[in-house]
Design an enzyme around this catalytic site. Structure first.
Site, PDB file in Angstrom:
ATOM      1  N   GLY A  22      43.545 -84.463-105.350  1.00 20.51           N
ATOM      2  CA  GLY A  22      42.099 -84.301-105.265  1.00 20.51           C
ATOM      3  C   GLY A  22      41.309 -84.956-106.378  1.00 20.51           C
TER       4      GLY A  22
ATOM      5  N   GLY B 114      46.732 -88.476-103.979  1.00 22.88           N
ATOM      6  CA  GLY B 114      46.729 -89.490-102.923  1.00 22.88           C
ATOM      7  C   GLY B 114      45.811 -90.617-103.365  1.00 22.88           C
TER       8      GLY B 114
ATOM      9  CB  CYS C 162      27.755 -99.368 -79.082  1.00 20.20           C
ATOM     10  SG  CYS C 162      27.711-101.103 -78.664  1.00 20.20           S
ATOM     11  CD  GLU C 163      29.469 -93.476 -82.871  1.00 25.53           C
ATOM     12  OE1 GLU C 163      30.146 -93.389 -81.841  1.00 25.53           O
ATOM     13  OE2 GLU C 163      29.226 -92.511 -83.610  1.00 25.53           O
TER      14      GLU C 163
ATOM     15  CE1 TYR D  18      43.533 -89.155 -97.404  1.00 25.92           C
ATOM     16  CE2 TYR D  18      42.438 -89.706 -99.463  1.00 25.92           C
ATOM     17  CZ  TYR D  18      43.337 -88.937 -98.752  1.00 25.92           C
ATOM     18  OH  TYR D  18      44.045 -87.954 -99.393  1.00 25.92           O
TER      19      TYR D  18
HETATM   20  N1  LLP Z   1      47.577 -82.326-101.339  1.00 33.08           N
HETATM   21  C1  LLP Z   1      47.078 -81.731-100.243  1.00 33.08           C
HETATM   22  C2  LLP Z   1      47.624 -80.442 -99.827  1.00 33.08           C
HETATM   23  C3  LLP Z   1      46.043 -82.344 -99.526  1.00 33.08           C
HETATM   24  O1  LLP Z   1      45.539 -81.735 -98.450  1.00 33.08           O
HETATM   25  C4  LLP Z   1      45.544 -83.592 -99.946  1.00 33.08           C
HETATM   26  C5  LLP Z   1      44.461 -84.252 -99.215  1.00 33.08           C
HETATM   27  C6  LLP Z   1      46.096 -84.181-101.090  1.00 33.08           C
HETATM   28  C7  LLP Z   1      47.117 -83.517-101.760  1.00 33.08           C
HETATM   29  C8  LLP Z   1      45.626 -85.493-101.615  1.00 33.08           C
HETATM   30  O2  LLP Z   1      44.275 -85.495-101.970  1.00 33.08           O
HETATM   31  P1  LLP Z   1      43.656 -86.728-102.778  1.00 33.08           P
HETATM   32  O3  LLP Z   1      44.355 -86.791-104.096  1.00 33.08           O
HETATM   33  O4  LLP Z   1      43.898 -87.959-101.979  1.00 33.08           O
HETATM   34  O5  LLP Z   1      42.221 -86.409-102.862  1.00 33.08           O
HETATM   35  N2  LLP Z   1      40.032 -88.186 -95.782  1.00 33.08           N
HETATM   36  C9  LLP Z   1      39.365 -87.797 -97.007  1.00 33.08           C
HETATM   37  C10 LLP Z   1      40.280 -87.068 -97.942  1.00 33.08           C
HETATM   38  C11 LLP Z   1      40.926 -85.866 -97.312  1.00 33.08           C
HETATM   39  C12 LLP Z   1      42.061 -85.357 -98.138  1.00 33.08           C
HETATM   40  C13 LLP Z   1      42.847 -84.334 -97.415  1.00 33.08           C
HETATM   41  N3  LLP Z   1      43.891 -83.759 -98.205  1.00 33.08           N
HETATM   42  C14 LLP Z   1      38.729 -89.010 -97.648  1.00 33.08           C
HETATM   43  O6  LLP Z   1      38.722 -90.071 -97.039  1.00 33.08           O
HETATM   44  O7  LLP Z   1      38.172 -88.928 -98.741  1.00 33.08           O
END
Ligand code: LLP
Length: 405
Positions: A225, A256, A325-326, A354
């Site tokens: 996160g 991530g 188209c949106e 992502y």
């Molecule tokens: N651990 C868990 C349990 C998670 O659910 C997630 C992300 C991560 C780790 C990794 O999070 P990060 O370090 O990447 O923030 N699609 C969204 C982000 C959704 C993340 C969902 N879970 C975006 O494009 O920003």
């Protein structure tokens, strides 16, 4: 991590010529740097890369070369991670579902950790014919019930979200898991794109009394996160370090975005420019490639590539829009761009996380190609541009409609 442009304009122009657009371009050296940043801050931690951010095999392999493991939530992610050669002992299974197919593959491959999100999930694991996997240890996921100060869609740690268990319920389940001899510790992923480490202070406050009641627990998984750009790792490391040392806990983290976001960009070509109340630059990439601006109003720096970049900025507001188209199909709002015209190239930056991972076939858009560059060397194609045939390859003729999935 650098925040200078990832590649020079001549390189990007040549890549667009050679591979076409839209094109994902990743710099593996930037991933090395991102791993270095996290390792310096948390030298003792297990790093389990959240594969949902970008599951490309070249990226998984690069992370594996650094000894990074993986956090996976579907059987597809687990299969791709194993195929890339990652060490199962360094894999954490997470997520609110954990269906039978995922449990079976996890059991066969011997994953190191599973984060249990609910009592019924724990029962499912135990009720399978194989039972709880021998040698695997469990985290119990806690919902800390706080405001993670991020976009609503990513605020997994607020009390109303579907993730984890309220602290007292988590404790009850963790006691059961400990009695079964499988407890590693507790897991919290408070949200994504968090830039304020005081959110983690709140998490640690919630966890402190739980750990006091769980003497068997010897690990803590704090999730991922970390915002890009600019998360203050040193501040977090100090606070978490004090917590884990006092209790003798081994730390796991699941970054991530922090490992891959700055390593990737999306290269798009301008198809049309429409002047009007607002200038619309219609590009050949949009929400089916990079959904984040449409879904979260996310900001990605966009710059013009090549000689055109030297022209003065256009005076009025500019939207960079996609081909579909949106209205939501856009890459950026109020972007400062020079006078561009059809054929010019745009680089959408900080897009390694992502991006393609959340892409879709909406409007029968086909997926772009992916290339990687390593230490400024020759670019390597790691995913070819999807062929039109992929759009209907899995369709079944009506005469064969009795064929099952
Ligand atoms: N651990 C868990 C349990 C998670 O659910 C997630 C992300 C991560 C780790 C990794 O999070 P990060 O370090 O990447 O923030 N699609 C969204 C982000 C959704 C993340 C969902 N879970 C975006 O494009 O920003």
């Amino acid at each position: 991590m650098t925040h200078a442009p990832l590649f020079d304009d001549a390189t990007l122009t040549a890549l667009a010529e050679r591979f076409g657009t839209p094109l994902w371009v990743y710099d593996l050296t930037e991933i090395d740097a991102a791993v270095g940043t996290l390792r310096r801050a948390f030298p003792e931690a297990h790093l389990a890369y959240a594969v949902k951010a970008n599951a490309n095999r070249a990226i998984l392999r690069r992370l594996h070369a650094h000894g990074v493991g993986a956090e996976v939530i579907t059987v597809g992610e687990l299969a791709r991670t194993l195929r890339a050669g990652l060490d199962p002992a360094e894999i954490v299974i997470g997520g609110p579902a954990q269906d039978r197919a995922l449990r079976d593959l996890a059991r066969r491959s011997g994953v190191g950790r599973v984060s249990i999100d609910s009592a019924s999930q724990w029962r499912d694991w135990c009720a399978d014919p194989g039972g709880w996997p021998v040698g695997t240890r469990a985290f119990v996921r806690v919902n800390p019930g706080l405001d993670p100060a991020t976009h609503e869609h990513m605020a997994t740690g607020q009390a109303t979200s579907k993730f984890g268990l309220a602290p007292w319920e988590a404790l009850e389940l963790a006691r059961q898991v400990a009695d079964a001899g499988s407890l590693a510790g507790l897991h919290v992923h408070a949200g994504s794109q968090i830039d304020d480490p005081s959110v983690h202070d709140g998490v640690l406050e919630v966890l402190a009394p739980l750990y006091a009641a769980l003497p068997e627990a010897d690990e803590l998984d704090l999730g991922g996160g970390f915002a890009v750009p600019g998360f203050p790792y040193d501040v977090l490391a100090e606070r978490v370090g004090a917590f884990t040392q006092e209790r003798g806990l081994r730390l796991w983290l699941e970054p991530g975005r922090a490992l891959v976001a700055t390593a990737g960009l999306l290269l798009a070509r301008v198809l049309h420019v429409k002047e009007g109340v607002r200038r619309h630059v219609i590009a050949d990439a949009g929400m089916a490639d990079l959904l984040r601006p449409a879904l979260y109003g996310a900001h990605h720096p966009i710059r013009a590539v090549g000689a055109v970049a030297a022209r003065p900025a256009h005076a009025g507001p500019t939207d960079v829009d996609g081909p579909l188209c949106e209205n939501a199909d856009r890459l950026g709002r109020d972007v400062v761009l020079p006078e561009v015209s059809a054929g010019d190239l745009l680089a959408v930056e900080q897009a390694g996380a992502y991006g393609l991972a959340m892409g879709s076939h909406y409007a029968s858009h086909t997926r772009a190609a992916e290339v990687v560059v390593d230490h400024g060397g020759e670019a390597r194609l790691v995913r070819r541009r999807e062929a039109l045939e992929a759009l209907w390859a899995d369709e079944v003729d009506e005469v064969d409609a009795t064929v099952s999935a």
